[in-house]
Scaffold this motif. Structure first.
Motif, mmCIF file in Angstrom:
data_model
loop_
_atom_site.group_PDB
_atom_site.id
_atom_site.type_symbol
_atom_site.label_atom_id
_atom_site.label_comp_id
_atom_site.label_asym_id
_atom_site.label_seq_id
_atom_site.Cartn_x
_atom_site.Cartn_y
_atom_site.Cartn_z
ATOM 1 N N TRP A 30 0.848 -1.194 0.000
ATOM 2 C CA TRP A 30 0.000 0.000 0.000
ATOM 3 C C TRP A 30 0.880 1.239 0.000
ATOM 4 C CZ3 TRP A 30 -0.286 3.886 3.731
ATOM 5 C CH2 TRP A 30 0.444 3.649 4.896
ATOM 6 N N ASP A 31 0.303 2.362 -0.426
ATOM 7 C CA ASP A 31 1.052 3.614 -0.475
ATOM 8 C C ASP A 31 0.066 4.779 -0.478
ATOM 9 O OD1 ASP A 31 3.307 5.253 -0.599
ATOM 10 O OD2 ASP A 31 3.200 5.383 -2.775
ATOM 11 N N ALA A 32 0.337 5.795 0.312
ATOM 12 C CA ALA A 32 -0.493 7.003 0.357
ATOM 13 C C ALA A 32 0.197 8.102 -0.451
ATOM 14 C CB ALA A 32 -0.709 7.463 1.796
ATOM 15 N N VAL A 33 -0.564 8.794 -1.280
ATOM 16 C CA VAL A 33 -0.030 9.869 -2.118
ATOM 17 C C VAL A 33 -0.970 11.075 -2.044
ATOM 18 C CG1 VAL A 33 1.206 8.361 -3.704
ATOM 19 C CG2 VAL A 33 -1.186 8.918 -4.153
ATOM 20 N N THR A 34 -0.384 12.261 -2.224
ATOM 21 C CA THR A 34 -1.156 13.505 -2.210
ATOM 22 C C THR A 34 -0.818 14.306 -3.459
ATOM 23 O OG1 THR A 34 -1.163 13.567 0.209
ATOM 24 C CG2 THR A 34 -1.649 15.625 -0.931
ATOM 25 N N ARG A 35 -1.832 14.965 -4.021
ATOM 26 C CA ARG A 35 -1.624 15.765 -5.238
ATOM 27 C C ARG A 35 -2.358 17.092 -5.102
ATOM 28 N NH1 ARG A 35 -3.324 13.250 -10.905
ATOM 29 N NH2 ARG A 35 -1.334 12.180 -10.545
ATOM 30 N N GLY A 36 -1.710 18.142 -5.596
ATOM 31 C CA GLY A 36 -2.349 19.443 -5.743
ATOM 32 C C GLY A 36 -2.195 19.898 -7.179
ATOM 33 N N GLN A 37 -3.282 20.330 -7.805
ATOM 34 C CA GLN A 37 -3.233 20.756 -9.204
ATOM 35 C C GLN A 37 -3.977 22.072 -9.360
ATOM 36 O OE1 GLN A 37 -3.551 17.905 -12.524
ATOM 37 N NE2 GLN A 37 -5.288 19.110 -13.287
ATOM 38 N N VAL A 38 -3.401 23.000 -10.120
ATOM 39 C CA VAL A 38 -4.039 24.281 -10.394
ATOM 40 C C VAL A 38 -3.958 24.546 -11.894
ATOM 41 C CG1 VAL A 38 -1.923 25.599 -9.939
ATOM 42 C CG2 VAL A 38 -4.152 26.730 -9.775
ATOM 43 N N GLN A 39 -5.049 25.061 -12.437
ATOM 44 C CA GLN A 39 -5.126 25.348 -13.870
ATOM 45 C C GLN A 39 -5.489 26.811 -14.081
ATOM 46 O OE1 GLN A 39 -7.313 22.608 -16.407
ATOM 47 N NE2 GLN A 39 -8.055 24.274 -17.702
ATOM 48 N N PHE A 40 -4.715 27.469 -14.962
ATOM 49 C CA PHE A 40 -4.980 28.853 -15.352
ATOM 50 C C PHE A 40 -5.420 28.852 -16.814
ATOM 51 C CE2 PHE A 40 -1.639 28.754 -12.177
ATOM 52 C CZ PHE A 40 -2.062 29.698 -11.242
ATOM 53 N N THR A 41 -6.583 29.405 -17.081
ATOM 54 C CA THR A 41 -7.106 29.497 -18.443
ATOM 55 C C THR A 41 -7.360 30.960 -18.770
ATOM 56 O OG1 THR A 41 -8.188 27.345 -18.220
ATOM 57 C CG2 THR A 41 -8.882 28.733 -20.059
ATOM 58 N N ALA A 42 -6.697 31.467 -19.800
ATOM 59 C CA ALA A 42 -6.854 32.867 -20.223
ATOM 60 C C ALA A 42 -7.507 32.895 -21.599
ATOM 61 C CB ALA A 42 -5.501 33.569 -20.260
ATOM 62 N N LYS A 43 -8.499 33.781 -21.767
ATOM 63 C CA LYS A 43 -9.206 33.897 -23.039
ATOM 64 C C LYS A 43 -9.413 35.369 -23.378
ATOM 65 C CE LYS A 43 -11.888 29.566 -22.975
ATOM 66 N NZ LYS A 43 -11.541 29.080 -24.318
ATOM 67 N N SER A 44 -9.324 35.655 -24.669
ATOM 68 C CA SER A 44 -9.612 36.999 -25.162
ATOM 69 C C SER A 44 -10.110 36.902 -26.593
ATOM 70 C CB SER A 44 -8.370 37.900 -25.078
ATOM 71 O OG SER A 44 -7.298 37.350 -25.828
ATOM 72 N N ASP A 45 -10.916 37.866 -27.010
ATOM 73 C CA ASP A 45 -11.474 37.878 -28.358
ATOM 74 C C ASP A 45 -10.462 38.419 -29.362
ATOM 75 O OD1 ASP A 45 -13.964 36.798 -27.792
ATOM 76 O OD2 ASP A 45 -14.800 38.740 -27.213
ATOM 77 N N THR A 46 -10.423 37.824 -30.544
ATOM 78 C CA THR A 46 -9.595 38.306 -31.646
ATOM 79 C C THR A 46 -10.431 38.223 -32.922
ATOM 80 O OG1 THR A 46 -8.657 36.206 -32.418
ATOM 81 C CG2 THR A 46 -7.620 37.225 -30.491
ATOM 82 N N GLU A 47 -9.882 38.731 -33.995
ATOM 83 C CA GLU A 47 -10.570 38.659 -35.280
ATOM 84 C C GLU A 47 -10.668 37.238 -35.800
ATOM 85 O OE1 GLU A 47 -8.100 40.301 -38.557
ATOM 86 O OE2 GLU A 47 -6.634 40.681 -36.954
ATOM 87 N N TYR A 48 -9.901 36.301 -35.224
ATOM 88 C CA TYR A 48 -9.964 34.901 -35.620
ATOM 89 C C TYR A 48 -10.774 34.054 -34.638
ATOM 90 C CZ TYR A 48 -6.060 36.493 -38.477
ATOM 91 O OH TYR A 48 -5.273 37.183 -39.357
ATOM 92 N N GLY A 49 -11.404 34.693 -33.683
ATOM 93 C CA GLY A 49 -12.128 33.976 -32.647
ATOM 94 C C GLY A 49 -11.382 34.036 -31.333
ATOM 95 N N PRO A 50 -11.860 33.342 -30.301
ATOM 96 C CA PRO A 50 -11.214 33.382 -28.988
ATOM 97 C C PRO A 50 -9.777 32.854 -29.038
ATOM 98 C CG PRO A 50 -13.407 32.435 -28.824
ATOM 99 C CD PRO A 50 -13.098 32.535 -30.281
ATOM 100 N N LEU A 51 -8.871 33.583 -28.403
ATOM 101 C CA LEU A 51 -7.493 33.137 -28.206
ATOM 102 C C LEU A 51 -7.399 32.585 -26.793
ATOM 103 C CD1 LEU A 51 -4.456 32.902 -28.834
ATOM 104 C CD2 LEU A 51 -4.227 35.298 -28.107
ATOM 105 N N THR A 52 -7.022 31.308 -26.688
ATOM 106 C CA THR A 52 -6.994 30.625 -25.395
ATOM 107 C C THR A 52 -5.574 30.214 -25.049
ATOM 108 O OG1 THR A 52 -9.225 29.752 -25.729
ATOM 109 C CG2 THR A 52 -7.873 28.657 -24.074
ATOM 110 N N GLY A 53 -5.205 30.397 -23.788
ATOM 111 C CA GLY A 53 -3.945 29.894 -23.263
ATOM 112 C C GLY A 53 -4.211 29.147 -21.973
#
Length: 358
Positions: A81-104
């Motif tokens: 057996w083994d105990a593990v811990t995880r932390g995850q964070v996600q950053f999503t940036a969006k802005s409008d452009t002439e080609y549609g939404p730009l996402t990072g």
């Protein structure tokens, strides 16, 4: 001089002094206007405008605690057996452009096997615009059925890739070019047991993947294929789900011409599951999978992993996964899996997980 004259003189003096002080009074400067964080509802819930810009940002993630059970769960391979811990964070940036939404998108993940052995990794980082995506992201092969029993892709589905995906309503189709640098498959790309590569061997595969999928009422479907240019082998997978009764039935099948970076477990496989929504908070998912010509991580001579051939053995797997939502954004998951087959010792594995999403 009488009292009345004194009072009048004092009042006049006070008036002169007060007038002089009023002329020298300090006036406070107007405060600079403060730009408060504004909600951005153009891309869904959770987004807000980065102050001073027209870019919308969303921050989300989860914290997970998990206990794994089964053979050789913790180094040096003596613990079950083994105990593990995880932390995850996600950053999503969006802005409008002439080609549609730009996402990072940037996804950071930190894993702790214990207080000493920890790692922080870049789990994903990519940009997306007008159907094109480039960066480090998971391929279509990362999709699977909802349970934990099925094995429908090779070990790593995270690649540096360039992809174009066309979408129209509930239908999508696309093509992806993937760098398969961490693959260990192929006669020119076999890894020694110690993880090193032999002389003249390469670790820079290129793969091409195609995918279509979508929804049609209560039915979802996906058909994908991948070709590993180094091994000169490929794989095809079809998967679908349909709502039936109190749950959702999922079926999948895959075929590979040989072990490759997209599918390596067996030449043929068929998997099925039924995710039963027992209550609003409780879901129970039994699953089963059959493998024809199961590879089983076989080893060749000279201490080199045999990644180029399937065996003639068959194997099968059954499992049960239970999900329970304790409160909003906080749930528990338990899973147990049993694997058996020709020339294979039967093995039982599982885990218990607590996870808080935000």
């Amino acid at each position: 001089m009488n009292i009345k004259s004194l009072l009048l003189g004092s009042a006049a003096a006070l008036a002169v002094v007060s007038g002089a002080q009023a002329a020298d009074a300090i006036v406070a400067a107007e405060p600079e206007p403060v730009e408060y964080v504004r909600v951005c509802d153009a891309y869904g819930t959770g987004y807000f405008y980065i102050p001073g810009t027209e870019t919308c940002l969303k921050i989300e993630g989860y914290i997970r605690f998990q206990v794994n059970v089964g053979p050789d769960q913790a180094a040096p391979g003596t613990s079950d057996w083994d105990a593990v811990t995880r932390g995850q964070v996600q950053f999503t940036a969006k802005s409008d452009t002439e080609y549609g939404p730009l996402t990072g998108v940037i996804v950071l993940q930190a894993n702790a096997d214990n207080a000493t052995f920890q790692e922080t990794i870049l789990d994903s980082a990519y940009l997306d615009i007008a159907g094109f995506r480039a960066g480090l992201f998971y391929s279509w092969w990362d999709d699977g059925l909802s349970g934990e029993t099925d094995v429908l892709a090779s070990g790593s589905t995270l690649h540096n890739s360039i992809r174009y995906q066309y979408e129209s309503g509930d239908f999508y189709a696309g093509i992806s070019v993937d760098e398969l640098e961490d693959s260990i498959h192929g006669t020119r790309n076999v890894a020694n047991v110690d993880g090193s590569f032999g002389e003249g061997e390469t670790a820079n595969n290129v793969g091409i993947a195609l995918g279509i999928g979508g929804k049609a009422g209560a039915f979802t479907y996906q058909v994908i294929g991948g070709y590993d240019t180094d091994t000169e082998d490929g794989a095809i997978r079809a998967m679908g789900t349909v709502a039936i009764g109190p749950g959702t039935l999922g079926l999948a099948a895959a075929w590979a011409s040989g072990p490759n970076a997209y599918y390596e477990e067996s030449e043929w496989t068929i998997a099925a599951e039924y995710a039963i929504q027992a209550t609003d908070k409780l879901k129970i998912t039994p699953g089963v999978q059959w493998f024809d010509n199961y590879r089983n991580g076989s080893y060749g001579g000279g201490g080199v992993t045999n990644t180029t051939d399937f065996t003639s053995d068959d194997a099968w797997k059954v499992g049960l996964t239970v999900d329970y939502q304790i409160v909003e954004n906080f749930y528990a998951k338990a899973s147990v899996q049993y694997l058996d087959g020709d020339n294979l010792d039967d093995v039982t594995t599982g885990y218990f997980r607590l996870q808080r999403a935000f």
